[in-house]
Design a protein around this motif. Structure first.
Motif, short mmCIF file in Angstrom:
data_model
loop_
_atom_site.label_atom_id
_atom_site.label_comp_id
_atom_site.label_asym_id
_atom_site.label_seq_id
_atom_site.Cartn_x
_atom_site.Cartn_y
_atom_site.Cartn_z
N CYS A 213 29.40 35.48 30.94
CA CYS A 213 28.27 35.95 31.73
C CYS A 213 28.77 36.33 33.13
CB CYS A 213 27.22 34.85 31.83
SG CYS A 213 25.60 35.39 32.40
N GLY A 214 28.33 37.48 33.64
CA GLY A 214 28.75 37.90 34.97
C GLY A 214 28.16 39.24 35.32
N ALA A 215 28.76 39.93 36.31
CA ALA A 215 28.31 41.27 36.68
C ALA A 215 28.44 42.18 35.46
CB ALA A 215 29.14 41.80 37.83
N ASP A 216 27.44 43.05 35.26
CA ASP A 216 27.41 43.84 34.03
C ASP A 216 26.98 45.26 34.33
OD1 ASP A 216 27.31 44.11 31.01
OD2 ASP A 216 25.23 44.57 31.52
N SER A 217 27.70 46.22 33.76
CA SER A 217 27.44 47.63 34.05
C SER A 217 26.17 48.16 33.38
CB SER A 217 28.64 48.48 33.60
OG SER A 217 28.94 48.24 32.23
N THR A 218 25.58 47.41 32.45
CA THR A 218 24.34 47.86 31.83
C THR A 218 23.17 47.72 32.79
OG1 THR A 218 25.16 47.17 29.65
CG2 THR A 218 22.80 47.57 29.86
N ILE A 219 23.06 46.57 33.45
CA ILE A 219 21.91 46.34 34.32
C ILE A 219 22.15 46.79 35.76
CG2 ILE A 219 21.02 44.45 32.93
CD1 ILE A 219 22.15 42.52 35.07
N THR A 220 23.41 46.90 36.19
CA THR A 220 23.69 47.21 37.59
C THR A 220 23.12 48.55 38.04
OG1 THR A 220 25.68 45.84 37.57
CG2 THR A 220 25.51 47.47 39.32
N PRO A 221 23.27 49.64 37.25
CA PRO A 221 22.65 50.90 37.70
C PRO A 221 21.12 50.80 37.80
CG PRO A 221 24.23 51.30 35.94
CD PRO A 221 24.02 49.82 36.00
N ILE A 222 20.52 49.97 36.95
CA ILE A 222 19.05 49.86 36.96
C ILE A 222 18.58 49.22 38.25
CG2 ILE A 222 17.04 49.00 35.73
CD1 ILE A 222 18.79 48.76 33.23
N VAL B 117 23.03 38.62 36.85
CA VAL B 117 24.15 38.66 35.90
C VAL B 117 23.62 38.83 34.49
CG1 VAL B 117 25.62 37.28 37.40
CG2 VAL B 117 24.20 36.14 35.68
N ASN B 118 24.54 39.13 33.59
CA ASN B 118 24.15 39.43 32.21
C ASN B 118 25.27 39.01 31.27
OD1 ASN B 118 22.67 40.40 30.05
ND2 ASN B 118 23.04 42.56 30.49
N ALA B 119 24.92 38.78 30.01
CA ALA B 119 25.93 38.51 28.99
C ALA B 119 26.74 39.78 28.73
CB ALA B 119 25.25 38.04 27.71
N SER B 120 28.02 39.62 28.47
CA SER B 120 28.90 40.76 28.22
C SER B 120 29.46 40.69 26.80
CB SER B 120 30.05 40.78 29.23
OG SER B 120 31.03 41.72 28.83
N PRO B 121 29.06 41.60 25.91
CA PRO B 121 29.63 41.58 24.56
C PRO B 121 31.15 41.76 24.54
CG PRO B 121 27.61 42.89 24.61
CD PRO B 121 27.96 42.56 26.04
N PRO B 122 31.74 42.73 25.30
CA PRO B 122 33.20 42.88 25.23
C PRO B 122 33.95 41.64 25.73
CG PRO B 122 32.18 44.85 26.18
CD PRO B 122 31.11 43.80 26.12
N ARG B 123 33.51 41.07 26.85
CA ARG B 123 34.23 39.90 27.36
C ARG B 123 34.05 38.70 26.44
NH1 ARG B 123 31.79 41.19 32.33
NH2 ARG B 123 30.64 39.22 32.30
N THR B 124 32.86 38.58 25.85
CA THR B 124 32.63 37.50 24.89
C THR B 124 33.55 37.65 23.69
OG1 THR B 124 30.31 37.33 25.59
CG2 THR B 124 30.89 36.37 23.45
N GLY B 125 33.71 38.89 23.25
CA GLY B 125 34.63 39.15 22.14
C GLY B 125 36.06 38.76 22.47
N ILE B 126 36.47 39.01 23.72
CA ILE B 126 37.82 38.64 24.16
C ILE B 126 38.03 37.13 24.06
CG2 ILE B 126 39.29 38.45 26.21
CD1 ILE B 126 39.39 41.16 24.89
N VAL B 127 37.05 36.36 24.54
CA VAL B 127 37.15 34.89 24.48
C VAL B 127 37.29 34.43 23.04
CG1 VAL B 127 35.99 32.71 24.99
CG2 VAL B 127 35.88 34.59 26.63
N SER B 128 36.47 35.00 22.16
CA SER B 128 36.50 34.61 20.75
C SER B 128 37.83 34.99 20.09
CB SER B 128 35.33 35.28 20.01
OG SER B 128 35.37 35.02 18.64
#
Length: 562
Positions: free
Chosen positions: A79-88, A311-322
């Motif tokens: 979870c952190g800064a996310d490009s999906t919600i930031t422009p909004i 902040v928001n959940a990040s699918p790519p970063r979550t995938g990296i952790v997994s």
């Protein structure tokens, strides 16, 4: 013996660490190091996208990681800064204050607190169903529109041009008119980083292509003195640590931010649910979406207290952790610790990072979130839903972005309503030699029984379609020859019956009785529909012994009356 990673209700904080074993440490450390290498350039770039200095992105990442580790359930989610919600939210905040000013940051902090509070409330009231508000076509269109916003916002930095003000399409036209003024050094840096990140991703998502690109670009800037040739750099990053404080804004500003906060919270809920369902802590158990809302909400609350933005959940970063062997949220905490150390002792390393390199990172992010394969599949398989993709993307591109997102959510809801209203009344026919009654159709070998009609609605029965159902059933009865003496309503699809629908059923049962048509209901399987029959007193006009487990049972019991 296999360890149980199941979340426990009696473990209020740091739930994912309950299952931690010393043998997990190497995997969590590797995951943390990899996550930090991916997150550092991404968080810097996302902060710049929102109009903030790079260290604010680091604050957001640390707050999101700590908040989710404390209160979330998923073992992998980042979870952190996310490009999906930031422009909004950046578009909404820009209408209230100038980006980069103290007032702008105070508004962002207040917004983060509001979003966090909404997310926590969503967890407490178990509002996980909100994550289903956006249909797949609307989500795909939403991401495509956001992608265009990111691309257009980053092109000036990559081209070395001044960033124009105004709507997205206007910005694009201005940049097209000034393309001949492009700085070749910034263009090479931006496209070079983009190519490096894309190539690294293609080889392996574990390769920190963005970090490698930023380091290479920074070395190039220093070695060839590119700042003197018009290449803009990040500049001095204060070696400051986040300190808790509350935003000081007028009460009416809180009210004005509330609608934007609700919008952002809905998007965060949708993305958090999608992420946690894609990377399950335990493949044999469903995701604890409501608990993960609490974790993401805690991340935004901490971000608001420490001077950052939602902040928001990040699918790519979550995938990296997994993928890198992370076992618990310790991996995210390790990454947050590395970012904290960078802020405290290595902030001077960032001052020569070129803006164009951050732009290249964001260009890659923008291109990655466009789901081209899904758009093509929707086009071929459901043209009307493809139009929904186009309409959502167009609304987000043409309108102010927060209004466009609101339009996208409205389109998704209208799509759901439209789908429900299209639930048609179908006639059932008997499959010869069996006890099966099946919806009639060109590929169904069945027969109608004289003197009876079997109908059903393959949708919940509500105010949206009740009048149509009522009229269509009467039309079927009137068109049948001879006039049916038995009407069987196959109710397996009626999982819900509201007040308006109950009144229509009440009228239908009464009208059939007046026309000497016996009514039976078969397969009333939904407990909510059964409760509706009791609650709305439908048994006053339909005897309880006229409710059967199957159509065949109803026909055998009452068919003699036909």
């Amino acid at each position: 013996m296999a360890r149980d990673h199941t979340p426990r209700a009696n473990w209020p904080i740091f739930r994912s660490l309950k299952a931690f074993r010393p043998s997990d440490l190497p995997g969590d450390l590797i995951a943390g190091l990899t996550l930090a290498a991916i997150a550092i350039p991404e968080q810097m770039a996302t902060a710049r996208l929102g109009g903030f200095s790079p260290q604010i992105g680091f604050f957001a990442f640390m707050a999101g990681s700590l908040g989710f580790a404390m209160f979330g359930a998923n073992r992998f989610l980042s979870c952190g800064a996310d490009s999906t919600i930031t422009p909004i939210f950046a578009g909404g905040l820009a209408l209230m204050a100038t980006a980069g000013t103290p007032e702008y940051q105070s508004l962002a902090m207040a917004l983060a607190l509001l979003v966090g509070a909404i997310m926590v409330a969503g967890s407490l009231f178990k509002l996980g169903w909100i994550a289903n508000l956006l249909s797949t076509p609307v989500t795909v269109g939403f991401l495509a529109g956001i992608s265009v916003h990111i691309l257009v916002s980053q092109l000036p930095g990559v081209l070395g041009l001044a960033s124009p003000d105004g709507p997205t399409l206007y910005k694009l036209s201005v940049l097209a008119g000034e393309i001949d003024k492009t700085n070749p050094y910034t263009l090479v840096i931006g496209l070079g980083v983009l190519a490096l990140v894309a190539g690294s991703e293609k080889i392996s998502a574990r390769i920190p292509g963005a970090l490698i690109g930023l380091v290479a670009a920074t070395i190039a800037v220093i070695a060839w003195h590119l700042e003197s040739k018009g290449v803009k750099v990040v500049g001095t990053v204060p070696a400051t640590l986040p300190t808790p404080s509350l935003p000081v804004i007028a009460p009416e500003r809180w009210v004005k931010l509330s609608s934007l906060a609700i919008l952002i919270a809905v998007v965060v809920m949708v993305q958090t649910a999608a992420t946690t369902r894609s990377f399950l802590s335990d493949p044999d158990k469903p995701a604890d979406v409501d608990r993960d809302f609490l974790g993401a909400g805690a991340g935004s609350l901490l971000a608001g207290l420490f001077g950052a933005f939602p902040v928001n959940a990040s699918p790519p970063r979550t995938g990296i952790v997994s993928e890198t062997g992370g076992r618990t949220q310790l991996g995210g905490l390790v990454a947050a610790g590395i970012v904290l150390a960078l802020l405290a002792f290595g902030a001077t390393l960032l001052q020569h990072v070129p803006d164009a390199a951050l732009g290249g990172v964001l260009l890659f992010v923008a291109l990655r979130i466009i789901r081209v394969k899904q758009i093509v599949a929707i086009f071929h398989q459901s043209f009307y839903e493809f139009l929904l993709v186009v309409a959502t993307a167009a609304a987000i591109i043409v309108l102010p972005i927060e209004q466009g997102v609101a339009v996208g959510i409205a389109l998704s809801l209208l799509h759901g309503i439209w789908t429900t209203t299209r639930g048609k009344v179908v006639e059932f026919v008997h499959v010869p030699g069996t006890t099966i009654w099946w919806p009639s159709g060109p590929h169904t070998a069945g027969e109608r029984k004289p003197g009876m009609a079997v109908v059903g609605l393959q949708a919940p029965l509500s105010f949206l379609n009740a009048e149509g159902f009522h009229a269509e059933v009467l039309k079927i009865i009137a068109a049948s020859t001879p006039t049916p003496r038995l009407l069987v309503i196959e109710a397996s699809g009626m999982i819900e019956i509201d007040f308006t629908a109950a009144q229509c059923l009440h009228d239908l049962f009464r009208e059939c009785r007046e026309e000497s048509v016996t009514v039976a209901v078969a397969r009333l399987e939904s407990s909510r529909a059964q409760d509706a029959f009791e609650r709305f007193n439908l048994y006053e006009v339909l005897p309880k012994d006229h409710v059967f487990h199957s159509v065949d049972e109803a026909v055998r019991a009452l068919g003699g009356q036909a």
